[in-house]
Scaffold this motif. Structure first.
Motif, PDB file in Angstrom:
ATOM      1  N   THR A 204       0.852  -1.186   0.000  1.00  0.00           N
ATOM      2  CA  THR A 204       0.000   0.000   0.000  1.00  0.00           C
ATOM      3  C   THR A 204       0.890   1.239   0.000  1.00  0.00           C
ATOM      4  OG1 THR A 204      -1.614  -1.229   1.296  1.00  0.00           O
ATOM      5  CG2 THR A 204      -1.929   1.141   1.123  1.00  0.00           C
ATOM      6  N   PRO A 205       0.662   2.181  -0.895  1.00  0.00           N
ATOM      7  CA  PRO A 205       1.647   3.246  -1.096  1.00  0.00           C
ATOM      8  C   PRO A 205       1.707   4.356  -0.061  1.00  0.00           C
ATOM      9  CG  PRO A 205      -0.132   3.427  -2.691  1.00  0.00           C
ATOM     10  CD  PRO A 205      -0.334   2.138  -1.978  1.00  0.00           C
ATOM     11  N   VAL A 206       0.573   4.793   0.514  1.00  0.00           N
ATOM     12  CA  VAL A 206       0.597   6.020   1.320  1.00  0.00           C
ATOM     13  C   VAL A 206       0.047   5.774   2.718  1.00  0.00           C
ATOM     14  CG1 VAL A 206      -0.074   8.450   1.439  1.00  0.00           C
ATOM     15  CG2 VAL A 206       0.263   7.367  -0.793  1.00  0.00           C
ATOM     16  N   SER A 207       0.813   6.178   3.705  1.00  0.00           N
ATOM     17  CA  SER A 207       0.394   6.119   5.102  1.00  0.00           C
ATOM     18  C   SER A 207      -0.124   7.491   5.512  1.00  0.00           C
ATOM     19  CB  SER A 207       1.591   5.720   5.972  1.00  0.00           C
ATOM     20  OG  SER A 207       1.246   5.681   7.338  1.00  0.00           O
ATOM     21  N   VAL A 208      -1.365   7.552   5.973  1.00  0.00           N
ATOM     22  CA  VAL A 208      -2.007   8.822   6.324  1.00  0.00           C
ATOM     23  C   VAL A 208      -2.403   8.808   7.793  1.00  0.00           C
ATOM     24  CG1 VAL A 208      -3.965  10.361   5.890  1.00  0.00           C
ATOM     25  CG2 VAL A 208      -2.864   9.177   3.974  1.00  0.00           C
ATOM     26  N   ALA A 209      -2.008   9.847   8.524  1.00  0.00           N
ATOM     27  CA  ALA A 209      -2.327   9.942   9.956  1.00  0.00           C
ATOM     28  C   ALA A 209      -3.649  10.671  10.147  1.00  0.00           C
ATOM     29  CB  ALA A 209      -1.197  10.671  10.692  1.00  0.00           C
ATOM     30  N   GLY A 210      -4.727  10.008   9.749  1.00  0.00           N
ATOM     31  CA  GLY A 210      -6.043  10.647   9.804  1.00  0.00           C
ATOM     32  C   GLY A 210      -6.592  10.863  11.194  1.00  0.00           C
ATOM     33  N   ALA A 211      -6.067  10.153  12.193  1.00  0.00           N
ATOM     34  CA  ALA A 211      -6.552  10.351  13.563  1.00  0.00           C
ATOM     35  C   ALA A 211      -6.132  11.706  14.107  1.00  0.00           C
ATOM     36  CB  ALA A 211      -6.027   9.236  14.474  1.00  0.00           C
ATOM     37  N   ASP A 212      -5.093  12.292  13.528  1.00  0.00           N
ATOM     38  CA  ASP A 212      -4.624  13.620  13.921  1.00  0.00           C
ATOM     39  C   ASP A 212      -5.003  14.600  12.819  1.00  0.00           C
ATOM     40  OD1 ASP A 212      -3.398  12.952  16.383  1.00  0.00           O
ATOM     41  OD2 ASP A 212      -1.715  12.079  15.303  1.00  0.00           O
ATOM     42  N   GLY A 213      -6.027  15.402  13.087  1.00  0.00           N
ATOM     43  CA  GLY A 213      -6.548  16.296  12.062  1.00  0.00           C
ATOM     44  C   GLY A 213      -5.541  17.294  11.524  1.00  0.00           C
ATOM     45  N   TRP A 214      -4.525  17.616  12.310  1.00  0.00           N
ATOM     46  CA  TRP A 214      -3.560  18.622  11.849  1.00  0.00           C
ATOM     47  C   TRP A 214      -2.785  18.130  10.627  1.00  0.00           C
ATOM     48  CZ3 TRP A 214       1.602  17.238  11.894  1.00  0.00           C
ATOM     49  CH2 TRP A 214       1.991  16.218  12.755  1.00  0.00           C
ATOM     50  N   THR A 215      -2.574  16.823  10.516  1.00  0.00           N
ATOM     51  CA  THR A 215      -1.865  16.322   9.335  1.00  0.00           C
ATOM     52  C   THR A 215      -2.712  16.516   8.073  1.00  0.00           C
ATOM     53  OG1 THR A 215      -2.693  14.043   9.481  1.00  0.00           O
ATOM     54  CG2 THR A 215      -0.720  14.583  10.761  1.00  0.00           C
ATOM     55  N   LEU A 216      -4.020  16.438   8.226  1.00  0.00           N
ATOM     56  CA  LEU A 216      -4.896  16.624   7.069  1.00  0.00           C
ATOM     57  C   LEU A 216      -4.921  18.081   6.635  1.00  0.00           C
ATOM     58  CD1 LEU A 216      -7.879  14.289   8.091  1.00  0.00           C
ATOM     59  CD2 LEU A 216      -5.787  13.724   6.815  1.00  0.00           C
ATOM     60  N   THR A 217      -4.817  19.005   7.587  1.00  0.00           N
ATOM     61  CA  THR A 217      -4.720  20.417   7.202  1.00  0.00           C
ATOM     62  C   THR A 217      -3.436  20.656   6.414  1.00  0.00           C
ATOM     63  OG1 THR A 217      -3.558  21.255   9.193  1.00  0.00           O
ATOM     64  CG2 THR A 217      -5.962  21.078   9.307  1.00  0.00           C
ATOM     65  N   ASP A 218      -2.372  19.957   6.771  1.00  0.00           N
ATOM     66  CA  ASP A 218      -1.108  20.107   6.045  1.00  0.00           C
ATOM     67  C   ASP A 218      -1.216  19.558   4.628  1.00  0.00           C
ATOM     68  OD1 ASP A 218      -0.032  21.260   8.284  1.00  0.00           O
ATOM     69  OD2 ASP A 218       1.134  19.513   8.903  1.00  0.00           O
ATOM     70  N   TRP A 219      -1.889  18.432   4.467  1.00  0.00           N
ATOM     71  CA  TRP A 219      -2.149  17.912   3.120  1.00  0.00           C
ATOM     72  C   TRP A 219      -2.872  18.972   2.286  1.00  0.00           C
ATOM     73  CZ3 TRP A 219      -0.624  13.837   0.316  1.00  0.00           C
ATOM     74  CH2 TRP A 219      -0.193  12.673   0.948  1.00  0.00           C
ATOM     75  N   PHE A 220      -3.956  19.513   2.840  1.00  0.00           N
ATOM     76  CA  PHE A 220      -4.752  20.493   2.103  1.00  0.00           C
ATOM     77  C   PHE A 220      -3.919  21.724   1.752  1.00  0.00           C
ATOM     78  CE2 PHE A 220      -7.165  24.436   2.138  1.00  0.00           C
ATOM     79  CZ  PHE A 220      -8.066  24.206   1.104  1.00  0.00           C
ATOM     80  N   GLU A 221      -3.167  22.243   2.717  1.00  0.00           N
ATOM     81  CA  GLU A 221      -2.416  23.484   2.507  1.00  0.00           C
ATOM     82  C   GLU A 221      -1.369  23.348   1.410  1.00  0.00           C
ATOM     83  OE1 GLU A 221      -3.041  24.598   7.182  1.00  0.00           O
ATOM     84  OE2 GLU A 221      -1.013  24.187   6.449  1.00  0.00           O
ATOM     85  N   ASN A 222      -0.691  22.216   1.357  1.00  0.00           N
ATOM     86  CA  ASN A 222       0.307  22.023   0.312  1.00  0.00           C
ATOM     87  C   ASN A 222      -0.331  21.959  -1.069  1.00  0.00           C
ATOM     88  OD1 ASN A 222       3.354  21.391   1.163  1.00  0.00           O
ATOM     89  ND2 ASN A 222       2.009  20.818   2.857  1.00  0.00           N
TER      90      ASN A 222
END
Length: 451
Positions: A204-222
């Motif tokens: 599986t290619p991508v590990s996503v830390a979805g339990a921590d919402g701040w990582t998702l804000t970083d995905w969006f911002e980039n």
């Protein structure tokens, strides 16, 4: 206060990190940090007062290796001043944690605030004390104006940005890439193609830390910064355009190309939403040639968690810049600022120390840390990868964009289970609902900014 700055030169500099880090991956300098973790005291470059008998408390949300490394800095401060310093573990959102402490009559002397918005709130609520002349002198000597401005409110200096972060990096398991015949991507479409290649190899290619919402804000911002551009980024950060703007729709749609394909996300959406940030890193670099994920997106501080595995940075764990979605790759930075919450020599002396290269050298040598202090000798970093990232940050000067969610009111951009964090977690669960996500984001943002 202008908290976001030009990106043109920074994009070029940070894009060069990929080539530097990859070219240097086989060098002898890419090994782990020394066992002493940077505990040797650097030569004193700043004069501190004697504080014998004085007791100080410093609050931060750091835990694990980050807390351990920062404790070494506090230990050195104790040796130089005679003060006794206690680290106080805080919880997110730290403004709420501090509010409870202040209401109970026991605020810490200094708090490490991870959001520009938190500094503003601390000032607005009358908690923060202005930085003294000694701390300001260190800032003027050692910091680019952009980093000084981030710690200022209405022209008054409060914060000392001790720790910085390059939040536009993707770390990858080199063994998996080699086995799959995958190449390092430079564009978003390349990134998706690389992910498909790795998936076809059985990992599986991508590990996503979805339990921590701040990582998702970083995905969006980039994605948003690269696709919509810096001007739109600045306007959205200030809520001068709504989250229902077409530019937000475009960014969410792009991000949905990854989040919407369960085969590309470790554990699928449900698994990602149960994966906290440390695990998202360690599961990428454990399991031999069959890890749970081949890539993990996040900042330079990922190295702290990689160090908890057997992977060697620069050999087993490599890095490339976040791929360009638009014309230029994004350059998003973050950071933690020290702010005094009590009057007195002790708090001001600690701010002065944290603004000096002496303190930065201790954390830098320990690894998993990047300093915005331009007076710091880059040779103290434990490997070429971190050294290249740090030198590029300094070379960028004032040319960067600060983390968008960290500029926003903390109730919207920095609170677990609420605001942007919650809306993007819901989006990860259902990435087809772009319009619903936009409405939820705008509703919460409007309330936060009005408040």
């Amino acid at each position: 206060m202008r908290t976001t700055l030009r990106t043109g030169r920074a994009a070029t500099v940070f894009a060069a990190i990929g080539a530097l880090a990859l070219a240097g991956c086989g060098s002898d300098d890419d090994g782990p940090a020394p066992e002493d973790g940077g505990s040797k005291a650097p030569a004193a470059s700043v004069q501190l007062p004697r504080l014998d008998g004085e007791k100080l408390q410093v609050a931060a949300v750091w835990s694990g290796p980050e807390q351990e490394n920062f404790t070494k800095v506090l230990d050195e401060f104790e040796k130089r001043t005679g003060a006794e310093v206690t680290f106080v573990p805080a919880q997110d959102p730290i403004v709420n944690f501090l509010g409870t402490k202040i209401a109970g009559g026991s605020p810490p002397d200094v708090a490490m605030l991870p959001q520009v918005g938190a500094i503003r709130q601390a000032v607005q609520r009358g908690w923060a004390k202005p930085a003294g002349p000694e701390a300001k002198a260190q800032l003027a000597k050692n910091y680019a104006k952009g980093w000084q401005d981030l710690g200022a409110v209405d022209g008054t200096q409060y914060g000392v940005y001790y720790k910085a972060a390059n939040k536009s990096l993707v770390w990858y398991n080199d063994t998996v890439f080699e086995n799959a015949g995958a190449s390092v991507p430079t564009t978003w479409q390349d990134f998706l193609a690389t992910a498909q290649t790795i998936s076809a190899s059985g990992v599986t290619p991508v590990s996503v830390a979805g339990a921590d919402g701040w990582t998702l804000t970083d995905w969006f911002e980039n994605v948003y910064l690269s696709q919509a551009g810096p001007e739109k980024y600045d306007r959205l950060a200030r809520h001068e355009i709504p989250w229902t703007d077409p530019s937000v729709k475009d960014a969410l749609t792009t991000l949905g190309e990854l989040f919407g394909d369960a085969s590309l996300i470790a554990g699928g959406a449900d698994g990602a939403l149960q994966t906290e940030f440390p695990a998202s890193v360690t599961q990428t670099f454990t399991g031999g040639d069959q890890p749970k994920g081949a890539m993990v997106f996040e900042g330079d501080f990922v190295t702290v968690n990689i160090a908890q595995t057997d992977a060697e940075i620069g050999k087993d764990a490599k890095v490339f810049p976040f791929p360009a979605v638009g014309a230029e790759p994004p350059v998003v930075t973050g950071g933690d600022a020290a702010v005094a919450l009590k009057d007195g020599k002790g708090a001001q002396a600690l701010l002065t120390f944290l603004a000096s290269p002496d303190a930065a050298a201790i954390s830098a040598a320990a690894g998993g840390f990047i300093s915005p202090n331009k007076a710091l000798d880059a040779s103290v970093y434990p490997n070429d990868v971190q050294r290249d990232i740090a030198e590029a940050l300094i070379a960028a000067g004032d040319d960067f964009r600060f983390d968008m969610s960290d500029q926003m009111p903390q109730s919207f951009g920095g609170t677990p289970g609420k605001g942007e964090w919650k809306a993007l977690q819901d989006f990860l669960k259902n990435p087809k609902d772009v319009a619903g996500t936009q409405r939820a984001l705008e509703t919460e943002a409007a309330k936060a900014y009005k408040g």
